[in-house]
Enzyme design. Structure first.
Site, short mmCIF file in Angstrom:
data_model
loop_
_atom_site.label_atom_id
_atom_site.label_comp_id
_atom_site.label_asym_id
_atom_site.label_seq_id
_atom_site.Cartn_x
_atom_site.Cartn_y
_atom_site.Cartn_z
N HIS A 111 0.96 -1.50 0.21
CA HIS A 111 0.14 -0.22 0.35
C HIS A 111 0.82 1.05 0.01
O HIS A 111 1.90 0.92 0.57
CB HIS A 111 -1.19 0.29 0.68
CG HIS A 111 -0.37 0.65 2.68
ND1 HIS A 111 -0.68 1.64 2.83
CD2 HIS A 111 -0.10 -0.38 4.21
CE1 HIS A 111 0.34 1.72 3.88
NE2 HIS A 111 0.21 0.42 4.97
N ASP A 131 5.75 2.94 6.68
CA ASP A 131 4.19 2.63 6.58
C ASP A 131 3.92 3.26 5.55
O ASP A 131 2.76 4.03 6.21
CB ASP A 131 3.43 2.45 8.16
CG ASP A 131 2.30 1.90 8.04
OD1 ASP A 131 2.20 1.11 7.19
OD2 ASP A 131 0.96 2.06 8.89
N GLU A 137 -5.41 2.31 2.17
CA GLU A 137 -4.96 0.70 2.99
C GLU A 137 -5.70 0.85 4.42
O GLU A 137 -6.03 0.19 5.28
CB GLU A 137 -3.57 0.43 2.78
CG GLU A 137 -3.05 -1.02 3.42
CD GLU A 137 -3.32 -0.97 5.19
OE1 GLU A 137 -3.01 -1.97 5.73
OE2 GLU A 137 -2.48 -0.08 5.60
N GLU A 138 -5.08 2.40 4.83
CA GLU A 138 -5.27 2.33 5.82
C GLU A 138 -6.57 2.84 6.59
O GLU A 138 -7.37 3.30 7.49
CB GLU A 138 -4.47 4.31 6.50
CG GLU A 138 -2.83 4.40 6.16
CD GLU A 138 -2.35 3.03 6.91
OE1 GLU A 138 -2.99 2.43 8.18
OE2 GLU A 138 -1.14 2.97 7.38
N ASP A 153 4.60 -4.67 3.30
CA ASP A 153 3.66 -4.20 4.70
C ASP A 153 4.70 -3.93 5.55
O ASP A 153 4.67 -4.42 6.42
CB ASP A 153 2.29 -4.56 5.29
CG ASP A 153 1.92 -2.80 5.41
OD1 ASP A 153 2.38 -2.04 5.40
OD2 ASP A 153 0.57 -3.22 5.52
N HIS A 176 2.58 5.47 12.81
CA HIS A 176 1.35 6.52 11.94
C HIS A 176 1.54 7.34 13.32
O HIS A 176 0.56 8.72 13.47
CB HIS A 176 -0.12 5.49 12.93
CG HIS A 176 -0.36 4.33 11.79
ND1 HIS A 176 -1.97 3.72 12.31
CD2 HIS A 176 -0.14 3.84 10.90
CE1 HIS A 176 -2.11 2.98 11.50
NE2 HIS A 176 -0.97 3.14 10.93
#
Length: 436
Positions: free
Chosen positions: A122, A134, A168-169, A197, A284
């Protein structure tokens, strides 16, 4: 990655059994042989892609999230690289949370269209940061592997396809859209999907998905060859973009270096790093920048991706047939010297050579990136097989497919090899032609 709960991975690597679930098998154009060696994936190239993604985020509000300008700029960046390398790219659009999303699909020309090996990652970040681990890390490594395919002129038996997923998130939106919109007949052609990922976590672990046995073993064996222990991926198992593929029966696998789960003392003893600390403390977060990458983990995993692509795409389930003409005499290759040849004399074949002439090459050499390798037809026509590709990897053990339909079959065919740089040495160990 769109989770913050525990995740597991187990490691792995080379071929399992040479014929499982259509993922591996004997060559369709020559006698069963080892899979072609994958090239080394340059860490510097992967890191440059991450630097470019960071710059995109910085110029677009600090992130590359779905529905934001940074995501579209990221897609455009990757697409331009692939278009220039000769891929056929498709931009797939969908709608999520009131915004247009994008998937990018890139197909490498050639290979059996009924046997597709796919790899993906992603490309979106969360809104709170640039998302360099990420999942810039997986996206950049998949991109560089795709570019390595192009640089090497790799012609696998299977058809290669790469994907970069949007949203994706927000819950695997892009990959679900892609899979759900694949007609049933097209789904059946996808023989494996590899997902990457987060593969550069700053306090890394080495985790492997434990879904398809052949894919799992391919990765495990690779890391075992490096002396690196692996674990099964459990932190959020099934909650990345491989899940939609798995849910429709497509074999899946992948790699992972850890998110916000804490590294144990046993894992720190095994892999190094800091116990009691998250694999990625910037998961994140706004600090998921280019400073949030472990170069060693990124390098190892990038090379593992290439290894899996080369290994799992090299064979088909069709057994070899046809007439083989072979020369197994060793021919020394002078270091940074004149070209040498190995000759195969073809006799008794009616008419012209086929459009799918299988050229089996077995070259032992300590730096394949030094070598220029050509097939020379009886009339002197030259067909390039490898032009200083593959970097620092050893040897060229590969079956190339050549359209030689304009050539008379009978006559002296030559494998011509020249070492164009100094220091490394080797020899031609074998050369064969297989006529169907």
């Amino acid at each position: 990655m769109n989770i913050s709960v525990p995740r597991r991975v187990t490691a792995v690597a080379a071929l399992a059994a040479l014929a499982l679930a259509g993922l591996t098998g004997t060559s369709a154009t020559a006698s069963p042989a080892a899979a072609a060696a994958a090239p080394d994936i340059p860490l510097a190239n992967v890191k440059q892609h991450l630097t470019d993604l960071q710059s995109i985020a910085t110029a677009n509000g600090g992130n590359r999230a779905h529905g934001r300008t940074g995501y579209k700029a990221s897609i455009d960046f990757v697409k331009a690289k692939l278009d220039a390398a000769g891929y056929t790219t498709t931009l797939q659009t969908f709608t999520s949370s009131g915004a247009t999303g994008y998937n990018l699909i890139a197909d490498w020309p050639g290979g059996d269209p009924n046997q597709v090996l796919m790899a993906g990652s992603h490309l979106d970040s969360v809104t709170s940061g640039p998302g360099i681990n990420d999942n810039g890390s997986g996206s950049a490594a998949v991109l560089e592997t795709a570019l390595a395919v192009a640089r090497s002129g790799y012609q696998p038996s299977k058809h290669l396809r790469f994907g970069w997923w949007g949203a994706e998130e927000l819950g695997l939106i892009g990959s679900k859209y892609y899979v759900n919109n694949l007609p049933t007949a097209e789904r059946a052609k996808v023989k494996g999907y590899l997902n990457f990922d987060m593969i550069g976590s700053p306090n890394p672990g080495y985790f492997v998905y434990d879904d398809d046995p052949t894919i799992e073993k391919t990765f495990k064996d690779y890391f075992a060859g490096l002396g690196i222990a692996t674990e099964i991926e459990t932190e959020g198992d099934g909650r990345s973009d491989h899940a939609p593929f798995k849910n429709v029966g497509i074999p899946v696998g992948g790699l992972f270096t850890g998110a916000d789960y804490v590294k144990t003392a046993a894992q720190a003893q095994k892999w190094g790093g800091t116990s009691g600390q998250s694999f990625d403390r910037c998961y994140h977060s706004s600090c998921d920048t280019t400073a949030n990458i472990n170069d060693t983990a990124l390098d190892r995993n990038s090379d593992a991706i290439a290894h899996a692509i080369w290994t799992l795409s090299s064979g088909t389930t069709t057994p070899p047939t046809g007439t083989v003409f072979e020369n197994t005499a060793d021919v020394s290759i002078p270091d940074n010297g004149a070209a040498v040849t190995s000759t195969v004399n073809v006799t008794g074949v009616t008419g012209n050579a086929p459009s799918n002439l299988a050229v089996g090459v077995d070259i032992v050499h300590t730096y394949r990136g030094d070598l220029v390798v050509d097939l020379v037809a009886p009339d002197g026509s030259v067909y390039s097989l490898s032009n200083r590709s593959g970097g620092s990897a050893d040897n060229i053990v590969q079956t190339f497919t050549v359209n030689a339909s304009s050539e008379v079959a009978n006559g002296a065919w030559k494998l011509r090899v020249q070492d164009k740089a100094s220091i490394d040495t080797g020899y031609i160990s074998g050369f064969k032609l297989t006529f169907p």
